[in-house]
Design an enzyme around this catalytic site. Structure first.
Site, PDB file in Angstrom:
ATOM      1  N   HIS A 111       0.856  -1.186   0.000  1.00  0.00           N
ATOM      2  CA  HIS A 111       0.000   0.000   0.000  1.00  0.00           C
ATOM      3  C   HIS A 111       0.892   1.237   0.000  1.00  0.00           C
ATOM      4  O   HIS A 111       1.763   1.379   0.854  1.00  0.00           O
ATOM      5  CB  HIS A 111      -0.922  -0.010   1.221  1.00  0.00           C
ATOM      6  N   ASP A 168      -7.794  -9.862   0.103  1.00  0.00           N
ATOM      7  CA  ASP A 168      -7.602  -8.446  -0.206  1.00  0.00           C
ATOM      8  C   ASP A 168      -7.062  -7.686   1.007  1.00  0.00           C
ATOM      9  O   ASP A 168      -6.682  -8.283   2.014  1.00  0.00           O
ATOM     10  CB  ASP A 168      -8.889  -7.832  -0.756  1.00  0.00           C
ATOM     11  N   SER A 169      -7.039  -6.381   0.918  1.00  0.00           N
ATOM     12  CA  SER A 169      -6.480  -5.530   1.971  1.00  0.00           C
ATOM     13  C   SER A 169      -7.208  -5.657   3.302  1.00  0.00           C
ATOM     14  O   SER A 169      -6.656  -5.327   4.345  1.00  0.00           O
ATOM     15  CB  SER A 169      -6.511  -4.065   1.532  1.00  0.00           C
TER      16      SER A 169
END
EC number: 2.3.1.251
Length: 190
Positions: free
Chosen positions: A60, A103-104
């Site tokens: 990120h 996912d995140s």
């Protein structure tokens, strides 16, 4: 688990549909300007090597997200998938894939797509490529609605092993941060 079974069912149905195709020209019903797309996808499916994908890292962007946000995100995007790929007559790479990963927010995210890379040979065994991927994914935070997209794609090929990356652009508006993620994955051609 239901989503995983759904993804596997779709993959099996696509495989059965492709195997059942008996006409000599499977792209005959396509609009003329889209026929080359159909033909390349069909060639990749019919002549391509089987691939196994592994994912494991999602960086990120530190210039967009606060330290608190980054600490809350999952950057070990474990997952995997299957695909078919080939190098065409010009040495460029074409791939079809179906993958799933965390996912995140540690939610299951499936994706299916096509990728194209213009490649350059460094030596006999090593190639580098830049291109794009066109895909459909679905995310829990978007109510699992299928989302089409296109992303840049880069890869290094060494014999049967590939390391690839894509950058998922996004927004950096205060309170509405999303995307801005470098996603890394690997592939082994079987």
């Amino acid at each position: 688990m239901k989503r995983l079974i759904s993804c596997l069912t779709i993959i099996c149905a696509l495989n059965a549909s492709a195997a059942a195709e008996t006409t000599s020209n499977p792209c005959s019903r396509w609009i003329s300007f889209l026929k080359p797309v159909c033909q390349r996808i069909h060639q990749t499916w019919a002549e391509g090597h089987d691939d196994m994908y592994f994912s494991g890292y999602a960086w990120h962007n530190r210039y967009v997200y606060s330290n608190e946000k980054i600490k809350s995100y999952n950057e070990t995007a474990w997952g995997g998938g299957l695909g078919k790929s080939l190098f065409d007559e010009k040495g460029n790479w074409h791939g079809l894939y179906a993958i799933a990963f965390l996912d995140s927010h540690r939610h299951f995210e499936p994706a299916v797509g096509y990728a194209y890379l213009k490649t350059a040979s460094v030596n006999k065994d090593l190639k580098a490529g830049l291109g794009y991927s066109v895909l459909v994914t679905s995310r829990v935070d978007y109510d699992n609605v299928p989302i089409p997209g296109a992303l840049p794609w880069a890869a290094l090929f060494y014999k049967r092993i590939t390391i690839a990356a894509t950058y998922i652009p996004g927004s950096s508006r205060e309170g509405h941060e999303n995307g801005n993620v470098l996603y890394m994955l690997g592939k082994i051609s079987l």
